[in-house]
Design an enzyme around this catalytic site. Structure first.
Site, PDB file in Angstrom:
ATOM      1  N   SER A 333      37.234   6.070   9.115  1.00 45.95           N
ATOM      2  CA  SER A 333      37.466   6.619   7.774  1.00 45.95           C
ATOM      3  C   SER A 333      36.293   7.511   7.395  1.00 45.95           C
ATOM      4  O   SER A 333      36.027   8.490   8.084  1.00 45.95           O
ATOM      5  CB  SER A 333      37.670   5.478   6.764  1.00 45.95           C
ATOM      6  OG  SER A 333      38.028   5.977   5.497  1.00 45.95           O
ATOM      7  N   HIS A 360      41.549   8.138   8.349  1.00 48.57           N
ATOM      8  CA  HIS A 360      42.041   8.233   6.977  1.00 48.57           C
ATOM      9  C   HIS A 360      41.857   9.668   6.468  1.00 48.57           C
ATOM     10  O   HIS A 360      40.726  10.113   6.260  1.00 48.57           O
ATOM     11  CB  HIS A 360      41.300   7.260   6.064  1.00 48.57           C
ATOM     12  CG  HIS A 360      41.520   5.826   6.426  1.00 48.57           C
ATOM     13  ND1 HIS A 360      40.640   4.832   6.056  1.00 48.57           N
ATOM     14  CD2 HIS A 360      42.507   5.213   7.114  1.00 48.57           C
ATOM     15  CE1 HIS A 360      41.085   3.658   6.500  1.00 48.57           C
ATOM     16  NE2 HIS A 360      42.218   3.876   7.155  1.00 48.57           N
ATOM     17  N   ASP A 457      39.956  -1.789   6.640  1.00 48.07           N
ATOM     18  CA  ASP A 457      41.168  -1.472   7.388  1.00 48.07           C
ATOM     19  C   ASP A 457      40.916  -1.579   8.892  1.00 48.07           C
ATOM     20  O   ASP A 457      39.951  -1.014   9.406  1.00 48.07           O
ATOM     21  CB  ASP A 457      41.642  -0.057   7.033  1.00 48.07           C
ATOM     22  CG  ASP A 457      43.026   0.248   7.571  1.00 48.07           C
ATOM     23  OD1 ASP A 457      43.814  -0.695   7.768  1.00 48.07           O
ATOM     24  OD2 ASP A 457      43.325   1.444   7.792  1.00 48.07           O
TER      25      ASP A 457
END
Length: 514
Positions: A333, A360, A457
């Site tokens: 991310s 992401h 995540d």
């Protein structure tokens, strides 16, 4: 109570006003100035020394991409880029992330109040995350320095108090005035350094000769100067020990940690040692799993579809075959584009497994990211498309706005499945969704990697896969992470076998897979 100092950079006065109004809603931040282009931003950063900068990508005279390296060289700090959705803006945004920008957000649509609110939430979340990352890095640096100082103190021999040393020195001087100097006999190590003409003499004979020289006035003095063998003994090894200690302190690495030499992973976070950085606790820890980009970003109407392109179309070297028994899955991310560049540049084109990546990022930006990485890596790098068959020597980046899964296909092949499902852990695509699809693929040797990123995540499903027997699990360590969130969550779940600095992950991964 003081707030973090922010500089807003945009060529549009109206947009500067919007961004300023969004930021000052949070009392943790204060606008200390604005700039209309990159050149003015560089000067304002030097003059105002802000804690954080928001900067437009596309500006006249000097754009954000050109200004960024100048800012980072003069005053390293977190820079959040504001990007338009045109192709040039997206391309330059990806390059800015590689050059050290902390993260980016889309510019808000002035016509839609809801979009402005979504951008405001994403921007403030990124700003808090950036400041938390700065605090964590400074705390870690101070802790390493304290530990290094303690280790240095343990290794350094106890020295006599200054007063005692002075007294002994004066006493020695007085004694030397009252008595003729006495040359000490050489110790065995020093004797080994004698000229060859003394090699055959016994130690007592050599001692008698030295005593005789001491009684011969000026001749003895000359002999002491010419022959190093009779000089007072010196601690020969001391300089080498000190040098080793200095090198260990210079790395900033404590015992038990891996070496980290990445000059860019932390560049934007370091150098901020002024006291003004330690601000009021706006958020003690950032555990929110909300997306770093607006969740309501409008994705394409239909999922990308794989074209029926002939095999061998790529100009990349390496063997690209759909027959493989190994697969690598990567999640990242905030800070991911820079980490992916480091990772993919170090993997050879004949890598015997496909690499599936979830970064992401909103729609369209993932395509720009894939195109950029394809120019830098020996591998083929492309944005994944619906129904695409996975091949070795190729990296596939999940498109923004879709959840990606790997599913078995006809003839023992594996294909990409893209669906416009709800966000998971605040993200679409989600690393957990991609990792989860690997649970049933037990015929494959699966290798999992979690790189820099906020939130958690990917950690939960890495743990499930680990418990199911997947032992090849990698995570980027705290030293090189822009944000040590996703990797830390996996470490806390005790499912990481290889915790490494960014630049060491690719070589180890290649070794394990091959």
């Amino acid at each position: 109570m003081c707030a973090y100092r922010v500089l807003v950079v945009d060529d549009s006065a109206f947009m500067r006003k919007i961004i300023t109004d969004l930021i000052v809603r949070d009392e943790s931040f204060n606008i200390v100035g604005t700039a209309a282009n990159g050149r003015e931003a560089v000067e304002k950063v030097k003059e105002l020394q802000p804690d954080l900068v928001t900067m437009d990508v596309e500006m006249p005279e000097m754009n954000g991409l050109e200004a960024l390296p100048l800012i980072m060289a003069a005053h390293p700090l977190p820079v959040i880029m504001l990007s338009g959705i045109n192709e040039q803006g997206m391309k330059e945004t990806i390059m800015a992330l590689e050059a050290g920008a902390f993260d980016f957000i889309r510019k808000p649509s002035i016509a839609h109040a809801q979009d402005i609110e979504q951008v405001s939430k994403a921007l403030l979340e990124q700003m808090h995350t950036a400041m938390q990352a700065v605090r964590s890095r400074l705390e870690r640096k101070e802790a390493n320095e304290r530990k290094a100082a303690l280790e240095q103190a343990k290794k350094t021999p106890m020295e006599k108090p200054p007063g005692q040393a002075v007294t002994e020195k004066r006493a020695g001087s007085q004694a030397s005035a009252d008595k003729p100097p006495v040359v000490p006999l050489a110790s065995p190590p020093a004797a080994s350094a004698r000229p060859k003409k003394d090699a055959g003499k016994s130690v007592p004979t050599a001692a008698k000769q030295e005593t005789k020289k001491q009684l011969s006035g000026t001749a003895a003095t000359a002999d002491r100067i010419d022959k190093p063998a009779v000089q007072p003994r010196k601690p020969v090894q001391a300089p080498h020990v000190q040098k080793k200690e200095d090198l260990s302190m210079g790395t900033g690495i404590t015992s038990g940690q891996l070496k980290s030499s990445d000059p860019t992973a932390g560049k934007s976070m370091q150098g901020k040692d002024k006291a003004g950085l330690v601000k009021p606790e706006s958020r003690k820890t950032v555990t929110s799993s909300a997306s770093s980009t607006p969740a309501a970003t409008t994705p394409p109407v239909t999922a990308p579809t794989a074209p029926a392109a002939p095999k061998g179309l790529s100009l990349k070297k390496g063997v690209h075959t759909s027959s493989f028994r190994k697969l690598v899955a990567v999640g990242c991310s905030t800070g991911g584009p820079r980490a992916l560049k480091t990772l993919l540049e170090r993997i050879p084109g004949d890598f015997p497994a496909p690499i599936v990546i979830v970064q992401h990022m909103p729609p369209n930006f993932t395509r720009s990211l894939a195109q950029r990485l394809n120019t830098l890596s020996p591998l083929r790098v492309m944005e994944a498309e619906q129904g695409m068959t996975l091949e070795t020597g190729t990296a596939y980046i999940a498109p923004g706005g879709y959840q990606l899964r790997i599913v078995p296909g006809a003839g023992g092949k594996y294909t990409v499945s893209l669906k416009m499902e709800e966000a998971r852990n605040g993200h679409r695509p989600s690393v957990d969704t991609m990792f989860e699809s690997l649970l049933s693929l037990t015929s494959l040797e699966r290798h999992l990697v979690l790189l820099t990123g906020m939130g958690s995540d990917g950690a939960k499903m890495m743990k499930k896969l680990y418990d199911a027997g997947v032992q090849s699990t990698f995570a980027e360590n705290e030293e090189t992470c822009v944000v040590y969130g996703m990797p830390r969550s996996a470490v806390e779940l005790k499912c990481v076998r290889h915790l490494l600095p960014m630049q060491e992950i690719a070589p180890k991964l290649v070794q394990v897979v091959k």
